[in-house]
Design a protein around this motif. Structure first.
Motif, mmCIF file in Angstrom:
data_model
loop_
_atom_site.group_PDB
_atom_site.id
_atom_site.type_symbol
_atom_site.label_atom_id
_atom_site.label_comp_id
_atom_site.label_asym_id
_atom_site.label_seq_id
_atom_site.Cartn_x
_atom_site.Cartn_y
_atom_site.Cartn_z
ATOM 1 N N ASP A 1 66.882 46.204 66.570
ATOM 2 C CA ASP A 1 66.154 45.366 65.611
ATOM 3 C C ASP A 1 65.253 44.356 66.295
ATOM 4 O O ASP A 1 64.244 43.932 65.745
ATOM 5 C CB ASP A 1 67.133 44.584 64.711
ATOM 6 N N SER B 1 74.398 45.819 63.562
ATOM 7 C CA SER B 1 73.978 44.523 64.102
ATOM 8 C C SER B 1 75.062 43.466 63.907
ATOM 9 O O SER B 1 75.245 42.576 64.744
ATOM 10 C CB SER B 1 72.683 44.060 63.442
ATOM 11 N N ASP C 1 69.879 44.911 70.785
ATOM 12 C CA ASP C 1 69.796 45.460 69.429
ATOM 13 C C ASP C 1 68.397 46.025 69.204
ATOM 14 O O ASP C 1 67.406 45.346 69.473
ATOM 15 C CB ASP C 1 70.090 44.353 68.399
HETATM 16 MG MG MG Z 1 70.550 46.313 62.513
#
Ligand code: MG
Ligand code: ADP
Length: 566
Positions: free
Chosen positions: A353, A262, A351
């Motif tokens: 996430d 990330s 991402d």
């Molecule tokens: Mg990450």
């Protein structure tokens, strides 16, 4: 125009009077080295501070011409001067005295990006800076002597300390300006080299903490490109720079948790902007049309065509003109992509996430349990290649949790211990999986929408323009726009500017325009007149946003009327 002495006697005269008497200092005052324009006087000591504009003639400021010879140098120089002024304030001024904001000078708050700002301009006529100042008061009475000290002693010291060439740290100014020019030059080479982004060898990507923009100082692993992706770019002010090129197409970033995936993607998303020397990401550059895409459940969506990603919804709701005051994870992520394409994005940065899992993947087992006719979503994994092949829109995707993307990727980068490795061929070998592609319909370009500019406004009930931003919301008239999920606004000053731009659109554009036409109009006005062209007076607290962030705000205004064109 009156001189410095008459300002002194005006302040003497109003000493002890009601705060409103400060209105008498509005206007122009000639000092020895500069002209002070008092553009706005605050109504009381607790209100937004007064606004001062300082104009220093070119021959007095003495800034060498080569420092603002082209537009990237000029932006770099202006950015430097804002920072110099900010640093000089605590050195040259006493600060708080009296009630409210009394005694404080300040310049626009700024982060590590070099942006075009209204607080500073350098040109043939010299330097012009906009700062604010809390005119001092005891209770609600004018503190004339304190004001005299501020405006007649401290202010000239500040101007000399920060806006005159002879008192600047000259090497540092050159470093700053060259750094901006170099980053701009690196970015300009990306397209012809077939890249969406470049991360130089030695770059420091991690930040000091989750709430800091400063580089991590201890224990940061400097970036080292894998040999197969290493390329070299030229820059005007120094030797060529080598680093990792992220090619156009579909790039996957894989790797174990906490190995820096990330962090890499965030640095790439910030690479649309230039950074100050010392940031660590000075030579991390990304194509200017790269957009972060994420899920944003709860957002408002007005007439966006998400039909390429999501078919008919429960209750036979059409998604060719999707309307929701409370979009779900998957529909919001689809809307974010459709709107990014509409605004002209050429690269999507995603991402895991911050994505909706059901939008990203649908694995073989789920395909067996929930048949395609029961699932309206065509997962992104089945669209990501088409986006590139049909329209040249690249994707950089962080995906550590599923191998379903291996078959769609052109490049696979593995982050391990904060170092990237090229694992493309290994991932290719593993790609022959049991999963079926689910694209029944070919990808169709989301139709651009026409918007009704009059369907939003930045005016409150009394007709006053209200544009106010904090880190979480932008207030536009009576409306509030949630900003917490917009990752490519890097400063509040950009948010405010986007607000003023939309206020201008609401007031000045009568006809219905498509979103791209509207953004083109805004960009044309920006190119012609700068941000000053959108605001009623010269405010010092605005910085230029990209067209994409302006679109992001527009798209999130509740009550916006928009429908697919044609
Ligand atoms: Mg990450
Ligand atoms: P991932 O997305 O792979 O789970 P992150 O990018 O969130 O991992 O990074 C995990 C942690 O490692 C963060 O605290 C981040 O600041 C830190 N980090 C990332 N890159 C580096 C680096 N090059 N050197 C040192 N620490 C790093």
């Amino acid at each position: 125009m009156c001189d410095q002495q008459s300002l002194r006697s005006t302040l003497q005269r109003i000493d002890g009077a009601g705060y409103g008497a400060y209105k008498d200092i509005r206007g122009e005052w000639k000092f020895g080295d500069f002209t002070l324009h008092v553009d706005h006087v605050q109504g009381d000591p607790f209100a937004a501070p007064s606004r001062l504009r300082i104009a220093v003639p070119a021959d007095v400021a003495g800034l060498p011409r080569d420092l603002w010879a082209n537009s990237s140098r000029k932006v770099g120089l202006e950015d430097y001067l804002v920072r110099a002024l900010d640093r000089a304030i605590p050195q040259c001024t006493k600060g708080s005295r009296g009630s409210g904001k009394s005694g404080r000078f300040s310049v626009v708050a700024h982060g590590p990006c070099v942006l075009r700002r209204t607080a500073m301009s350098v040109g043939e006529d010299g330097v012009e800076a906009v700062i604010t100042c809390g005119l001092p008061a005891a209770g609600r009475r004018v503190l004339g002597k304190q004001a005299t000290a501020m405006l007649l002693d401290e202010l000239p010291r500040l101007v000399t300390g920060a806006l005159m060439w002879t008192s600047l740290v000259q090497d540092e100014v050159y470093t700053h300006v060259r750094c901006t020019e170099d980053a701009e030059a690196l970015r300009a080479q990306l397209r012809s080299r077939g890249l969406v982004a470049f991360v130089n060898r030695g770059a420091v990507l991690p930040r000091a903490s989750g709430v800091s923009e400063r580089p991590l100082s201890r224990g940061a692993v400097p970036f080292a490109p894998p040999e197969s992706l290493e390329i070299t770019l030229e820059r005007p002010n120094g030797p060529s720079v080598s680093g990792m090129g992220i090619p156009q197409g579909v790039t996957l970033v894989v790797g174990g948790g906490y190995h820096g995936k990330s962090t890499l993607l965030t640095a790439v998303s910030r690479g649309v902007y230039n950074h100050v020397p010392g940031d660590g990401r000075e030579f991390v550059v990304t194509v200017p049309e790269a957009m972060v895409i994420r899920a944003e459940d709860g957002r408002n969506v007005s007439g966006t065509d998400i039909s390429s990603f999501i078919g008919e919804l429960p209750g036979k709701q059409s998604t060719a003109r999707f309307q929701s005051e409370n979009a779900s994870g998957s529909t919001s992520q689809a809307a974010n992509i459709a709107e990014a394409l509409e605004a002209g994005a050429s690269a999507l940065l995603v991402d895991e996430d911050t994505s909706a899992t059901n939008f990203m993947i649908r694995d073989a087992r789920m395909q067996q349990l929930v048949s395609k006719d029961k699932e309206p979503i065509t997962p992104f994994v089945d669209r990501v290649r088409e986006l590139y092949e049909a329209w040249g829109v690249s994707t950089v995707l962080v995906m550590g949790g599923s191998g379903d993307y291996f078959g769609s990727a052109d490049t696979v980068i593995m982050m391990h211990e904060y170092r990237p490795y090229d694992v493309t061929s290994r991932a290719r070998q593993l790609a022959n999986d049991q999963r079926r592609a689910e694209t029944a319909q070919p990808l169709s370009k989301p139709r651009a929408r026409h918007v009704v500019p009059k369907s939003f406004s930045a005016r409150d009930r009394r007709g006053k323009r209200v544009v106010r931003a904090d880190h979480a919301t932008l207030r536009l008239g009576n409306a509030r726009v949630d900003l917490t999920k917009l990752h490519q606004f890097v400063e509040l000053s950009q948010v405010r500017a986007a607000g003023h731009i939309l206020a201008w659109v609401a007031d000045n554009i009568g006809e219905q325009l498509s979103v791209p036409e509207l953004l083109d109009r805004v960009e044309a006005q920006l190119a012609r007149e700068g941000l000053e062209g959108f605001v009623p007076a010269r405010y010092g607290d605005l910085a230029e946003p990209r067209r994409f962030e302006i679109a992001c705000v527009l798209n999130r205004v509740r009550g916006l009327q928009a429908k697919p064109s044609g």
